[in-house]
Design a protein around this motif. Structure first.
Motif, PDB file in Angstrom:
ATOM      1  N   LEU A   1     -24.315  40.596 -67.392  1.00 32.85           N
ATOM      2  CA  LEU A   1     -23.602  40.322 -66.234  1.00 32.85           C
ATOM      3  C   LEU A   1     -23.805  39.342 -65.415  1.00 32.85           C
ATOM      4  O   LEU A   1     -23.105  38.408 -64.837  1.00 32.85           O
ATOM      5  CB  LEU A   1     -23.549  41.720 -65.523  1.00 32.85           C
ATOM      6  CG  LEU A   1     -22.435  41.799 -64.153  1.00 32.85           C
ATOM      7  CD1 LEU A   1     -21.368  41.193 -64.348  1.00 32.85           C
ATOM      8  CD2 LEU A   1     -22.923  42.870 -63.538  1.00 32.85           C
ATOM      9  N   ARG A   2     -25.287  39.251 -65.248  1.00 27.76           N
ATOM     10  CA  ARG A   2     -25.919  38.195 -64.481  1.00 27.76           C
ATOM     11  C   ARG A   2     -25.674  36.839 -65.040  1.00 27.76           C
ATOM     12  O   ARG A   2     -25.117  35.847 -64.213  1.00 27.76           O
ATOM     13  CB  ARG A   2     -27.482  38.276 -64.236  1.00 27.76           C
ATOM     14  CG  ARG A   2     -28.216  37.408 -63.222  1.00 27.76           C
ATOM     15  CD  ARG A   2     -29.403  37.344 -63.625  1.00 27.76           C
ATOM     16  NE  ARG A   2     -29.816  36.545 -64.631  1.00 27.76           N
ATOM     17  CZ  ARG A   2     -31.110  36.535 -65.173  1.00 27.76           C
ATOM     18  NH1 ARG A   2     -31.962  37.195 -64.905  1.00 27.76           N
ATOM     19  NH2 ARG A   2     -31.177  35.925 -66.559  1.00 27.76           N
ATOM     20  N   LEU A   3     -25.811  36.624 -66.326  1.00 27.26           N
ATOM     21  CA  LEU A   3     -25.401  35.288 -66.966  1.00 27.26           C
ATOM     22  C   LEU A   3     -23.966  34.961 -66.710  1.00 27.26           C
ATOM     23  O   LEU A   3     -23.533  33.827 -66.443  1.00 27.26           O
ATOM     24  CB  LEU A   3     -25.696  35.351 -68.273  1.00 27.26           C
ATOM     25  CG  LEU A   3     -27.154  35.597 -68.893  1.00 27.26           C
ATOM     26  CD1 LEU A   3     -27.267  35.851 -70.265  1.00 27.26           C
ATOM     27  CD2 LEU A   3     -27.752  34.303 -68.335  1.00 27.26           C
ATOM     28  N   ILE A   4     -23.112  35.835 -66.910  1.00 25.68           N
ATOM     29  CA  ILE A   4     -21.495  35.667 -66.513  1.00 25.68           C
ATOM     30  C   ILE A   4     -21.459  35.266 -65.180  1.00 25.68           C
ATOM     31  O   ILE A   4     -20.761  34.328 -64.823  1.00 25.68           O
ATOM     32  CB  ILE A   4     -20.735  37.069 -66.913  1.00 25.68           C
ATOM     33  CG1 ILE A   4     -20.873  37.060 -68.446  1.00 25.68           C
ATOM     34  CG2 ILE A   4     -19.483  36.599 -66.501  1.00 25.68           C
ATOM     35  CD1 ILE A   4     -20.369  38.534 -68.840  1.00 25.68           C
ATOM     36  N   VAL A   5     -21.884  35.947 -64.096  1.00 22.16           N
ATOM     37  CA  VAL A   5     -21.872  35.704 -62.864  1.00 22.16           C
ATOM     38  C   VAL A   5     -22.325  34.367 -62.499  1.00 22.16           C
ATOM     39  O   VAL A   5     -21.796  33.380 -61.647  1.00 22.16           O
ATOM     40  CB  VAL A   5     -22.469  36.570 -61.841  1.00 22.16           C
ATOM     41  CG1 VAL A   5     -22.481  36.106 -60.379  1.00 22.16           C
ATOM     42  CG2 VAL A   5     -21.824  38.033 -61.972  1.00 22.16           C
ATOM     43  N   GLU A   6     -23.705  33.977 -62.857  1.00 20.36           N
ATOM     44  CA  GLU A   6     -24.262  32.360 -62.782  1.00 20.36           C
ATOM     45  C   GLU A   6     -23.334  31.551 -63.442  1.00 20.36           C
ATOM     46  O   GLU A   6     -23.066  30.472 -62.747  1.00 20.36           O
ATOM     47  CB  GLU A   6     -25.562  32.580 -63.347  1.00 20.36           C
ATOM     48  CG  GLU A   6     -26.686  33.208 -62.667  1.00 20.36           C
ATOM     49  CD  GLU A   6     -27.800  33.408 -63.157  1.00 20.36           C
ATOM     50  OE1 GLU A   6     -28.084  32.919 -64.368  1.00 20.36           O
ATOM     51  OE2 GLU A   6     -28.837  33.868 -62.735  1.00 20.36           O
ATOM     52  N   ARG A   7     -22.695  31.688 -64.426  1.00 17.65           N
ATOM     53  CA  ARG A   7     -21.721  30.702 -65.056  1.00 17.65           C
ATOM     54  C   ARG A   7     -20.700  30.675 -64.202  1.00 17.65           C
ATOM     55  O   ARG A   7     -20.080  29.421 -64.020  1.00 17.65           O
ATOM     56  CB  ARG A   7     -21.520  31.257 -66.439  1.00 17.65           C
ATOM     57  CG  ARG A   7     -20.618  30.311 -67.213  1.00 17.65           C
ATOM     58  CD  ARG A   7     -21.357  28.880 -67.415  1.00 17.65           C
ATOM     59  NE  ARG A   7     -20.369  28.180 -68.180  1.00 17.65           N
ATOM     60  CZ  ARG A   7     -20.133  26.781 -68.278  1.00 17.65           C
ATOM     61  NH1 ARG A   7     -21.253  26.096 -67.479  1.00 17.65           N
ATOM     62  NH2 ARG A   7     -19.342  26.060 -69.098  1.00 17.65           N
ATOM     63  N   GLU A   8     -19.779  31.611 -63.911  1.00 24.12           N
ATOM     64  CA  GLU A   8     -18.824  31.685 -62.969  1.00 24.12           C
ATOM     65  C   GLU A   8     -19.226  30.859 -61.858  1.00 24.12           C
ATOM     66  O   GLU A   8     -18.055  29.987 -61.341  1.00 24.12           O
ATOM     67  CB  GLU A   8     -18.340  33.008 -62.808  1.00 24.12           C
ATOM     68  CG  GLU A   8     -16.889  33.227 -61.821  1.00 24.12           C
ATOM     69  CD  GLU A   8     -15.635  32.499 -62.711  1.00 24.12           C
ATOM     70  OE1 GLU A   8     -14.663  32.029 -61.886  1.00 24.12           O
ATOM     71  OE2 GLU A   8     -15.814  32.339 -64.046  1.00 24.12           O
ATOM     72  N   GLU A   9     -20.324  31.072 -61.021  1.00 26.00           N
ATOM     73  CA  GLU A   9     -20.352  30.287 -59.724  1.00 26.00           C
ATOM     74  C   GLU A   9     -20.624  28.960 -60.126  1.00 26.00           C
ATOM     75  O   GLU A   9     -20.139  28.116 -59.286  1.00 26.00           O
ATOM     76  CB  GLU A   9     -21.855  30.755 -59.441  1.00 26.00           C
ATOM     77  CG  GLU A   9     -21.691  32.373 -58.674  1.00 26.00           C
ATOM     78  CD  GLU A   9     -22.938  32.793 -58.055  1.00 26.00           C
ATOM     79  OE1 GLU A   9     -24.065  32.414 -58.587  1.00 26.00           O
ATOM     80  OE2 GLU A   9     -23.090  33.846 -57.591  1.00 26.00           O
ATOM     81  N   LYS A  10     -21.191  28.321 -61.327  1.00 23.77           N
ATOM     82  CA  LYS A  10     -21.318  26.850 -61.609  1.00 23.77           C
ATOM     83  C   LYS A  10     -20.057  26.276 -61.810  1.00 23.77           C
ATOM     84  O   LYS A  10     -19.669  25.344 -61.311  1.00 23.77           O
ATOM     85  CB  LYS A  10     -22.267  26.880 -62.873  1.00 23.77           C
ATOM     86  CG  LYS A  10     -23.566  27.010 -62.750  1.00 23.77           C
ATOM     87  CD  LYS A  10     -24.265  26.857 -63.936  1.00 23.77           C
ATOM     88  CE  LYS A  10     -25.733  27.005 -64.005  1.00 23.77           C
ATOM     89  NZ  LYS A  10     -26.496  26.735 -65.250  1.00 23.77           N
ATOM     90  N   LEU A  11     -19.119  27.285 -62.632  1.00 24.93           N
ATOM     91  CA  LEU A  11     -17.810  26.672 -62.716  1.00 24.93           C
ATOM     92  C   LEU A  11     -16.996  26.570 -61.489  1.00 24.93           C
ATOM     93  O   LEU A  11     -16.292  25.491 -61.266  1.00 24.93           O
ATOM     94  CB  LEU A  11     -16.790  27.494 -63.603  1.00 24.93           C
ATOM     95  CG  LEU A  11     -17.414  27.668 -65.014  1.00 24.93           C
ATOM     96  CD1 LEU A  11     -16.553  28.805 -65.875  1.00 24.93           C
ATOM     97  CD2 LEU A  11     -17.162  26.230 -65.810  1.00 24.93           C
ATOM     98  N   ARG A  12     -17.140  27.224 -60.578  1.00 27.27           N
ATOM     99  CA  ARG A  12     -16.400  27.396 -59.250  1.00 27.27           C
ATOM    100  C   ARG A  12     -17.062  26.087 -58.302  1.00 27.27           C
ATOM    101  O   ARG A  12     -16.210  25.598 -57.786  1.00 27.27           O
ATOM    102  CB  ARG A  12     -16.577  28.746 -58.406  1.00 27.27           C
ATOM    103  CG  ARG A  12     -15.462  29.767 -58.934  1.00 27.27           C
ATOM    104  CD  ARG A  12     -15.709  31.298 -58.396  1.00 27.27           C
ATOM    105  NE  ARG A  12     -14.962  32.004 -58.867  1.00 27.27           N
ATOM    106  CZ  ARG A  12     -14.749  33.177 -58.376  1.00 27.27           C
ATOM    107  NH1 ARG A  12     -15.554  33.474 -57.417  1.00 27.27           N
ATOM    108  NH2 ARG A  12     -13.966  34.146 -59.013  1.00 27.27           N
ATOM    109  N   ASN A  13     -18.300  25.996 -58.242  1.00 26.40           N
ATOM    110  CA  ASN A  13     -19.026  24.733 -57.682  1.00 26.40           C
ATOM    111  C   ASN A  13     -18.657  23.588 -58.290  1.00 26.40           C
ATOM    112  O   ASN A  13     -18.328  22.590 -57.409  1.00 26.40           O
ATOM    113  CB  ASN A  13     -20.476  25.180 -57.603  1.00 26.40           C
ATOM    114  CG  ASN A  13     -20.949  26.259 -56.862  1.00 26.40           C
ATOM    115  OD1 ASN A  13     -20.301  26.802 -55.827  1.00 26.40           O
ATOM    116  ND2 ASN A  13     -22.203  26.741 -57.047  1.00 26.40           N
TER     117      ASN A  13
END
Length: 71
Positions: free
Chosen positions: A51-63
């Motif tokens: 879940l942490r990896l998914i959230v971090e990846r999503e944050e990178k994509l959004r940024n």
């Protein structure tokens, strides 16, 4: 048995998701632990890390989308 409760479908689905994550990630990660650390180790429950990896990846994509759009 006299007062049966209602099965919470959300809890059942959450458990199913944890089991699937264990099988998809944990079962593939355990052999790596055996090679690198010690034979017999198990990756165990991996949903928190996944879940942490998914959230971090999503944050990178959004940024990156914000920078591209100029927000």
């Amino acid at each position: 048995m006299k007062n049966p409760g209602v099965v919470n479908k959300n809890l059942v689905d959450a458990q199913t998701a944890r089991r699937v994550l264990d099988r998809l990630v944990g079962y593939k990660l355990s052999p790596l632990l055996w090679q690198k650390i010690r034979r017999g180790l198990s990756a165990g429950r991996v949903q928190s890390v996944a879940l942490r990896l998914i959230v971090e990846r999503e944050e990178k994509l959004r940024n990156s989308k914000k920078r591209t759009i100029g927000l």
